[in-house]
Design a protein around this motif. Structure first.
Motif, PDB file in Angstrom:
ATOM      1  N   ALA A  76       0.839  -1.207   0.000  1.00  0.00           N
ATOM      2  CA  ALA A  76       0.000   0.000   0.000  1.00  0.00           C
ATOM      3  C   ALA A  76       0.870   1.253   0.000  1.00  0.00           C
ATOM      4  N   LYS A  77       1.940   1.230   0.772  1.00  0.00           N
ATOM      5  CA  LYS A  77       2.872   2.369   0.800  1.00  0.00           C
ATOM      6  C   LYS A  77       3.524   2.564  -0.568  1.00  0.00           C
ATOM      7  N   GLU A  78       3.917   1.460  -1.216  1.00  0.00           N
ATOM      8  CA  GLU A  78       4.522   1.553  -2.551  1.00  0.00           C
ATOM      9  C   GLU A  78       3.549   2.174  -3.553  1.00  0.00           C
TER      10      GLU A  78
ATOM     11  N   GLU B  52      12.011  11.105 -13.703  1.00  0.00           N
ATOM     12  CA  GLU B  52      12.245  11.342 -12.275  1.00  0.00           C
ATOM     13  C   GLU B  52      11.695  10.183 -11.444  1.00  0.00           C
ATOM     14  N   LYS B  53      10.500   9.700 -11.810  1.00  0.00           N
ATOM     15  CA  LYS B  53       9.903   8.573 -11.096  1.00  0.00           C
ATOM     16  C   LYS B  53      10.762   7.331 -11.269  1.00  0.00           C
ATOM     17  N   ALA B  54      11.192   7.064 -12.502  1.00  0.00           N
ATOM     18  CA  ALA B  54      12.012   5.885 -12.769  1.00  0.00           C
ATOM     19  C   ALA B  54      13.309   5.931 -11.973  1.00  0.00           C
ATOM     20  N   ALA B  55      13.924   7.115 -11.903  1.00  0.00           N
ATOM     21  CA  ALA B  55      15.172   7.264 -11.141  1.00  0.00           C
ATOM     22  C   ALA B  55      14.921   7.049  -9.648  1.00  0.00           C
ATOM     23  N   ALA B  56      13.819   7.578  -9.142  1.00  0.00           N
ATOM     24  CA  ALA B  56      13.499   7.405  -7.718  1.00  0.00           C
ATOM     25  C   ALA B  56      13.182   5.943  -7.411  1.00  0.00           C
ATOM     26  N   ASP B  57      12.440   5.282  -8.306  1.00  0.00           N
ATOM     27  CA  ASP B  57      12.137   3.859  -8.114  1.00  0.00           C
ATOM     28  C   ASP B  57      13.411   3.023  -8.111  1.00  0.00           C
ATOM     29  N   ARG B  58      14.311   3.329  -9.036  1.00  0.00           N
ATOM     30  CA  ARG B  58      15.589   2.605  -9.111  1.00  0.00           C
ATOM     31  C   ARG B  58      16.381   2.812  -7.824  1.00  0.00           C
ATOM     32  N   GLN B  59      16.388   4.040  -7.313  1.00  0.00           N
ATOM     33  CA  GLN B  59      17.118   4.320  -6.076  1.00  0.00           C
ATOM     34  C   GLN B  59      16.492   3.576  -4.891  1.00  0.00           C
ATOM     35  N   ASP B  60      15.162   3.469  -4.873  1.00  0.00           N
ATOM     36  CA  ASP B  60      14.493   2.683  -3.824  1.00  0.00           C
ATOM     37  C   ASP B  60      14.968   1.235  -3.852  1.00  0.00           C
ATOM     38  N   VAL B  61      15.094   0.668  -5.045  1.00  0.00           N
ATOM     39  CA  VAL B  61      15.569  -0.707  -5.184  1.00  0.00           C
ATOM     40  C   VAL B  61      17.002  -0.826  -4.658  1.00  0.00           C
ATOM     41  N   LEU B  62      17.864   0.105  -5.078  1.00  0.00           N
ATOM     42  CA  LEU B  62      19.262   0.057  -4.629  1.00  0.00           C
ATOM     43  C   LEU B  62      19.360   0.216  -3.120  1.00  0.00           C
ATOM     44  N   ASN B  63      18.553   1.104  -2.539  1.00  0.00           N
ATOM     45  CA  ASN B  63      18.562   1.295  -1.083  1.00  0.00           C
ATOM     46  C   ASN B  63      18.076   0.042  -0.360  1.00  0.00           C
ATOM     47  N   THR B  64      17.065  -0.596  -0.917  1.00  0.00           N
ATOM     48  CA  THR B  64      16.553  -1.821  -0.311  1.00  0.00           C
ATOM     49  C   THR B  64      17.610  -2.922  -0.355  1.00  0.00           C
TER      50      THR B  64
ATOM     51  N   ASP C  25      15.535  -2.532 -20.653  1.00  0.00           N
ATOM     52  CA  ASP C  25      14.217  -1.900 -20.793  1.00  0.00           C
ATOM     53  C   ASP C  25      13.306  -2.170 -19.600  1.00  0.00           C
ATOM     54  N   LEU C  26      13.664  -3.137 -18.753  1.00  0.00           N
ATOM     55  CA  LEU C  26      12.864  -3.389 -17.557  1.00  0.00           C
ATOM     56  C   LEU C  26      13.116  -2.267 -16.554  1.00  0.00           C
ATOM     57  N   THR C  27      12.066  -1.892 -15.848  1.00  0.00           N
ATOM     58  CA  THR C  27      12.147  -0.804 -14.883  1.00  0.00           C
ATOM     59  C   THR C  27      12.258  -1.366 -13.470  1.00  0.00           C
ATOM     60  N   PRO C  28      13.371  -1.105 -12.764  1.00  0.00           N
ATOM     61  CA  PRO C  28      13.470  -1.547 -11.371  1.00  0.00           C
ATOM     62  C   PRO C  28      12.473  -0.778 -10.497  1.00  0.00           C
ATOM     63  N   ARG C  29      11.837  -1.489  -9.596  1.00  0.00           N
ATOM     64  CA  ARG C  29      10.918  -0.877  -8.641  1.00  0.00           C
ATOM     65  C   ARG C  29      10.716  -1.837  -7.478  1.00  0.00           C
ATOM     66  N   LEU C  30      10.156  -1.351  -6.411  1.00  0.00           N
ATOM     67  CA  LEU C  30       9.857  -2.231  -5.288  1.00  0.00           C
ATOM     68  C   LEU C  30       8.498  -2.880  -5.495  1.00  0.00           C
TER      69      LEU C  30
ATOM     70  N   TYR D 103       6.143  -5.316  -2.929  1.00  0.00           N
ATOM     71  CA  TYR D 103       6.039  -5.911  -1.600  1.00  0.00           C
ATOM     72  C   TYR D 103       7.356  -5.777  -0.836  1.00  0.00           C
ATOM     73  N   GLY D 104       8.026  -4.649  -1.051  1.00  0.00           N
ATOM     74  CA  GLY D 104       9.245  -4.341  -0.328  1.00  0.00           C
ATOM     75  C   GLY D 104      10.505  -4.986  -0.871  1.00  0.00           C
ATOM     76  N   MET D 105      10.410  -5.679  -1.980  1.00  0.00           N
ATOM     77  CA  MET D 105      11.562  -6.361  -2.559  1.00  0.00           C
ATOM     78  C   MET D 105      11.835  -5.860  -3.976  1.00  0.00           C
ATOM     79  N   PRO D 106      13.086  -6.005  -4.440  1.00  0.00           N
ATOM     80  CA  PRO D 106      13.434  -5.572  -5.795  1.00  0.00           C
ATOM     81  C   PRO D 106      12.634  -6.341  -6.849  1.00  0.00           C
ATOM     82  N   ALA D 107      12.056  -5.584  -7.770  1.00  0.00           N
ATOM     83  CA  ALA D 107      11.291  -6.173  -8.869  1.00  0.00           C
ATOM     84  C   ALA D 107      11.637  -5.422 -10.145  1.00  0.00           C
ATOM     85  N   TYR D 108      11.303  -6.028 -11.270  1.00  0.00           N
ATOM     86  CA  TYR D 108      11.663  -5.466 -12.569  1.00  0.00           C
ATOM     87  C   TYR D 108      10.429  -5.577 -13.456  1.00  0.00           C
ATOM     88  N   ALA D 109       9.951  -4.423 -13.938  1.00  0.00           N
ATOM     89  CA  ALA D 109       8.679  -4.357 -14.642  1.00  0.00           C
ATOM     90  C   ALA D 109       8.842  -3.922 -16.091  1.00  0.00           C
ATOM     91  N   ARG D 110       7.861  -4.318 -16.884  1.00  0.00           N
ATOM     92  CA  ARG D 110       7.759  -3.877 -18.269  1.00  0.00           C
ATOM     93  C   ARG D 110       6.339  -3.352 -18.444  1.00  0.00           C
TER      94      ARG D 110
END
Length: 150
Positions: free
Chosen positions: A24-26, A38-50, A75-80, A82-89
């Motif tokens: 829900a927070k994600e 900007e969103k993609a960069a922030a999502d990627r940074q969330d993954v790296l921080n996690t 081309d996959l977008t890193p994002r969180l 359920y709190g874990m690293p995921a990769y989306a298209r």
């Protein structure tokens, strides 16, 4: 059925409730970020921080999996997820890493969703246990990722 809570039980476990809250927070964060680079960069940074916050050996596994996936499928977008690293298209998760520590399991996993092109007959694996990454295992993951995005 085993999935039905017994009378008087709490329903969801504490871990399940935590995962629901994380998701829900994600979603709230994603709505607030909107879209674009900007969103993609922030999502990627969330993954790296996690990943950086994971205990060893999960951290080392997640770092290598992240490197492999981003190299094989840029081309996959890193994002969180359920709190874990995921990769989306196109906004849909294709694969994700699950830490043994977070899942309270004896091994971490690399899993693929129904978005992945891994179909092979009437039955095929979509989840892989990881305890270490050897060069041959890394090659297998590279091949799986390439196939998943094909």
């Amino acid at each position: 059925m085993n999935d039905v809570p017994k009378p008087g039980s709490e329903g969801f476990t504490e871990e399940e409730r935590a995962a629901i809250k994380e998701r829900a927070k994600e979603l709230k964060t994603a709505r607030r970020r909107g879209g674009g680079k900007e969103k993609a960069a922030a999502d990627r940074q969330d993954v790296l921080n996690t990943i950086a916050g994971l205990p060893q050996p999960d951290r080392a596994l997640a770092e290598r999996v992240h490197d492999i996936i981003t190299a094989e499928a840029p081309d996959l977008t890193p994002r969180l997820w359920y709190g874990m690293p995921a990769y989306a298209r196109n906004g849909k998760v294709l694969c994700f890493f699950l830490s043994a520590h977070k899942d309270e399991a004896r091994y971490s996993t690399l899993a693929f969703t129904g978005e992945a092109n891994l179909d092979d007959g009437a039955m095929w694996p979509t989840t892989y246990a990881l305890t270490e990454l050897t060069p041959s295992m890394e090659a297998a993951i590279r091949a799986l990722v390439r196939r998943a995005v094909s």
